[in-house]
Scaffold this active site. Structure first.
Site, mmCIF file in Angstrom:
data_model
loop_
_atom_site.group_PDB
_atom_site.id
_atom_site.type_symbol
_atom_site.label_atom_id
_atom_site.label_comp_id
_atom_site.label_asym_id
_atom_site.label_seq_id
_atom_site.Cartn_x
_atom_site.Cartn_y
_atom_site.Cartn_z
ATOM 1 N N GLY A 30 -4.830 2.614 7.694
ATOM 2 C CA GLY A 30 -3.582 2.372 8.435
ATOM 3 C C GLY A 30 -2.419 2.910 7.615
ATOM 4 C CB ALA A 31 -2.503 5.434 4.885
ATOM 5 C CB ALA A 32 0.135 7.315 9.200
ATOM 6 N N GLY A 34 4.000 1.569 9.384
ATOM 7 C CA GLY A 34 5.221 1.026 8.786
ATOM 8 C C GLY A 34 4.976 0.430 7.413
ATOM 9 N NE ARG A 110 2.648 -13.861 10.517
ATOM 10 C CZ ARG A 110 3.659 -14.727 10.437
ATOM 11 N NH1 ARG A 110 3.670 -15.808 11.210
ATOM 12 N NH2 ARG A 110 4.653 -14.527 9.599
ATOM 13 C CG ASN A 142 -0.254 -10.932 10.689
ATOM 14 O OD1 ASN A 142 -0.744 -11.834 10.015
ATOM 15 N ND2 ASN A 142 0.964 -10.439 10.465
ATOM 16 C CG ASP A 173 3.379 -16.313 3.436
ATOM 17 O OD1 ASP A 173 4.215 -15.954 4.280
ATOM 18 O OD2 ASP A 173 2.152 -16.301 3.647
ATOM 19 C CG HIS A 200 0.456 -14.626 6.603
ATOM 20 N ND1 HIS A 200 1.633 -14.726 5.896
ATOM 21 C CD2 HIS A 200 0.626 -13.568 7.441
ATOM 22 C CE1 HIS A 200 2.461 -13.768 6.269
ATOM 23 N NE2 HIS A 200 1.873 -13.059 7.220
HETATM 24 N N1 LIG Z 1 -0.144 -10.142 5.788
HETATM 25 C C1 LIG Z 1 1.161 -10.036 5.915
HETATM 26 O O1 LIG Z 1 1.911 -10.724 5.212
HETATM 27 C C2 LIG Z 1 1.753 -9.048 6.866
HETATM 28 C C3 LIG Z 1 3.099 -8.690 6.738
HETATM 29 C C4 LIG Z 1 3.621 -7.754 7.623
HETATM 30 C C5 LIG Z 1 2.826 -7.202 8.628
HETATM 31 N N2 LIG Z 1 1.528 -7.577 8.716
HETATM 32 C C6 LIG Z 1 0.644 -6.987 9.739
HETATM 33 O O2 LIG Z 1 0.252 -5.685 9.324
HETATM 34 C C7 LIG Z 1 -0.135 -4.911 10.467
HETATM 35 C C8 LIG Z 1 0.505 -3.528 10.419
HETATM 36 O O3 LIG Z 1 1.889 -3.607 10.534
HETATM 37 P P1 LIG Z 1 2.789 -2.275 10.547
HETATM 38 O O4 LIG Z 1 4.189 -2.706 10.647
HETATM 39 O O5 LIG Z 1 2.376 -1.380 9.446
HETATM 40 O O6 LIG Z 1 2.321 -1.616 11.938
HETATM 41 P P2 LIG Z 1 2.453 -0.085 12.389
HETATM 42 O O7 LIG Z 1 2.187 -0.047 13.856
HETATM 43 O O8 LIG Z 1 3.716 0.486 11.895
HETATM 44 O O9 LIG Z 1 1.271 0.625 11.612
HETATM 45 C C9 LIG Z 1 -0.062 0.373 11.885
HETATM 46 C C10 LIG Z 1 -0.846 1.618 11.604
HETATM 47 O O10 LIG Z 1 -2.217 1.331 11.846
HETATM 48 C C11 LIG Z 1 -2.782 2.491 12.428
HETATM 49 N N3 LIG Z 1 -4.013 2.135 13.110
HETATM 50 C C12 LIG Z 1 -4.206 1.548 14.308
HETATM 51 N N4 LIG Z 1 -5.518 1.405 14.569
HETATM 52 C C13 LIG Z 1 -6.171 1.917 13.508
HETATM 53 C C14 LIG Z 1 -7.525 2.080 13.192
HETATM 54 N N5 LIG Z 1 -8.498 1.696 14.019
HETATM 55 N N6 LIG Z 1 -7.841 2.650 12.010
HETATM 56 C C15 LIG Z 1 -6.873 3.052 11.158
HETATM 57 N N7 LIG Z 1 -5.560 2.942 11.413
HETATM 58 C C16 LIG Z 1 -5.218 2.380 12.580
HETATM 59 C C17 LIG Z 1 -1.702 3.031 13.349
HETATM 60 O O11 LIG Z 1 -1.930 4.402 13.676
HETATM 61 C C18 LIG Z 1 -0.471 2.810 12.490
HETATM 62 O O12 LIG Z 1 -0.196 3.945 11.695
HETATM 63 C C19 LIG Z 1 0.291 -5.741 11.672
HETATM 64 O O13 LIG Z 1 -0.835 -6.395 12.204
HETATM 65 C C20 LIG Z 1 1.255 -6.759 11.091
HETATM 66 O O14 LIG Z 1 1.335 -7.942 11.836
HETATM 67 C C21 LIG Z 1 0.994 -8.485 7.857
HETATM 68 O O1 LIG Z 2 5.806 -11.779 10.932
HETATM 69 C C1 LIG Z 2 4.935 -10.944 11.130
HETATM 70 O O2 LIG Z 2 4.386 -10.793 12.223
HETATM 71 C C2 LIG Z 2 4.518 -10.029 10.022
HETATM 72 C C3 LIG Z 2 4.109 -10.733 8.782
HETATM 73 O O3 LIG Z 2 3.053 -11.608 8.988
HETATM 74 C C4 LIG Z 2 5.241 -11.411 8.068
HETATM 75 O O4 LIG Z 2 5.068 -12.531 7.599
HETATM 76 O O5 LIG Z 2 6.317 -10.781 7.936
#
Ligand SMILES: NC(=O)c1ccc[n+]([C@@H]2O[C@H](COP(=O)([O-])OP(=O)(O)OC[C@H]3O[C@@H](n4cnc5c(N)ncnc54)[C@H](O)[C@@H]3O)[C@@H](O)[C@H]2O)c1
Ligand SMILES: O=C(O)C[C@H](O)C(=O)O
Length: 340
Positions: A30-32, A34, A110, A142, A173, A200
């Site tokens: 998912g490197a590309a 956000g 989430r 998430n 967190d 979380h």
């Molecule tokens: N654990 C935490 O504290 C935390 C914090 C923030 C966000 N998140 C979660 O992280 C996830 C990603 O958030 P984001 O803002 O980067 O989203 P985003 O949409 O900007 O990026 C997600 C990326 O995943 C890629 N992707 C989708 N399906 C894929 C697959 N099968 N294989 C490989 N890549 C794939 C997409 O092309 C995209 O580049 C979300 O589920 C978000 O809720 C978790």
């Molecule tokens: O809030 C979200 O959905 C993303 C992430 O889990 C966060 O805590 O920022």
């Protein structure tokens, strides 16, 4: 001037010795996205990383080409989901970070992401279990309370599950908790440490202010601070107004956790991070995963710290957490059983 130059030289020497003796391949799935892009940038700047493998369903090679021009020693390679792209990305990895999946929009929980992200995480876990079964897997996607059990079920089904190597990343967190408490108290956040346990999402995020430097916070001030830590993610989702959730602070948190694992793998003792792991703490209540402070070692989880002494108010928070957590975990387990 002289002192500054000297400290740079020392840093370079340390960086070289860490990399020379420890080749660590780190993969980001998912490197590309956000999170994926700034996370990969921070990993490119980490001298402990020797190879950075970047996979996404679109854009992995582009991000890799860009980062590969940065003059740090690691080799960066991007992968697409063509014939063996994912496998090649994963093979030989010591750490696999999974930020792949959709983020929230305003008004969503989430858990609302489950329907999309469960199968994304399951499929990536299948590939990881095949190609790099001994890697540390760091789940960011998430809902973490459910996606971590999904990975564990996938690994169990293939007889490669090692509970010491699976982590839900809850670092953000505690990052938030130390920042928010410092704002209230007018202190330096780097000197603040608020343990956050549970899971979380919302009420499963349980800050233990009684174990912080400011145990006397009470009443409305305490309630407001606890609420802000529990729902800090919503603040960002609202502010981004449909364009996603926390990415930059999450990248910092994910990079910090990966760095802690690498430090522990490279022999440093006493490295402790909070993380959502397969934990004995509440197994007697049917809750197999729980976040608390965890000491990391070369093989991942070295020691899971107990929650410690909590006050009556925090016990109330914990009770609410456990009820939700149990359902979230079961949902992940059931998903893999129904959709292997
Ligand atoms: N654990 C935490 O504290 C935390 C914090 C923030 C966000 N998140 C979660 O992280 C996830 C990603 O958030 P984001 O803002 O980067 O989203 P985003 O949409 O900007 O990026 C997600 C990326 O995943 C890629 N992707 C989708 N399906 C894929 C697959 N099968 N294989 C490989 N890549 C794939 C997409 O092309 C995209 O580049 C979300 O589920 C978000 O809720 C978790
Ligand atoms: O809030 C979200 O959905 C993303 C992430 O889990 C966060 O805590 O920022």
């Amino acid at each position: 001037m002289f002192a500054a130059r000297r400290s740079v030289n020392l840093f370079q020497k340390r960086a070289f010795s860490a990399s020379a003796s420890n080749a660590s391949k780190v993969a980001v799935l998912g490197a590309a996205g956000g999170i994926g892009q700034p996370l990969s940038l921070l990993l490119k700047l980490n001298p402990r990383v020797s190879n950075l493998a970047l996979y996404d369903i679109r854009g992995g090679p582009g991000v890799a080409a860009d980062l590969s021009h940065i003059n740090t020693h690691s080799v960066v390679k991007g992968y697409n989901p063509d014939a063996s792209g994912l496998r090649d990305c994963l093979e030989g990895s010591e750490i696999i970070l999974i930020p792949a999946g959709v983020p929230r929009k305003p008004g969503m929980t989430r858990d609302d992401l489950f329907n999309t992200n469960a199968s994304i995480v399951r499929d990536l876990a299948k590939a990881a279990a095949e190609a790099a079964p001994k890697a540390h897997v760091l789940v960011i996607a998430n809902p973490v309370n459910s996606t971590v059990p999904i990975v564990s079920e996938v690994y169990k089904a293939r007889n490669v599950y090692d509970p010491k190597r699976l982590f839900g990343v809850t670092t953000l967190d505690v990052v938030r908790a130390s920042r928010f408490i410092s704002e209230v108290q007018g202190t330096n956040p780097s000197g603040e440490a608020v343990p956050v346990v549970g899971g979380h999402s919302g009420v499963t995020i349980v800050p233990l202010l009684s174990q912080s430097n400011h145990s006397s916070i009470a009443g409305q001030a305490r309630d407001a601070l606890v609420n802000r830590i529990q729902f800090g993610g919503d603040e960002v989702v609202k502010a981004k107004d449909g364009a996603g959730s926390a990415t930059l602070s999450m990248a910092m948190a994910g990079a910090r956790f990966a760095e802690s694992l690498l430090r522990a793998a490279q022999g440093e003792k006493g490295v402790i991070e909070p993380t959502f792991v397969d934990s004995p703490l509440y197994k007697d209540q049917g809750i197999d995963f729980f976040a608390s402070k965890v000491e990391l070692g070369p093989n991942g989880v070295e020691q899971i710290h107990p929650v410690g002494q909590v006050n009556e108010y925090e016990q109330g928070l914990l009770d609410a957490c456990l009820a939700d957590l149990k359902k979230n975990i079961q949902k992940g387990v059931d998903f893999v059983k129904a959709n292997p």
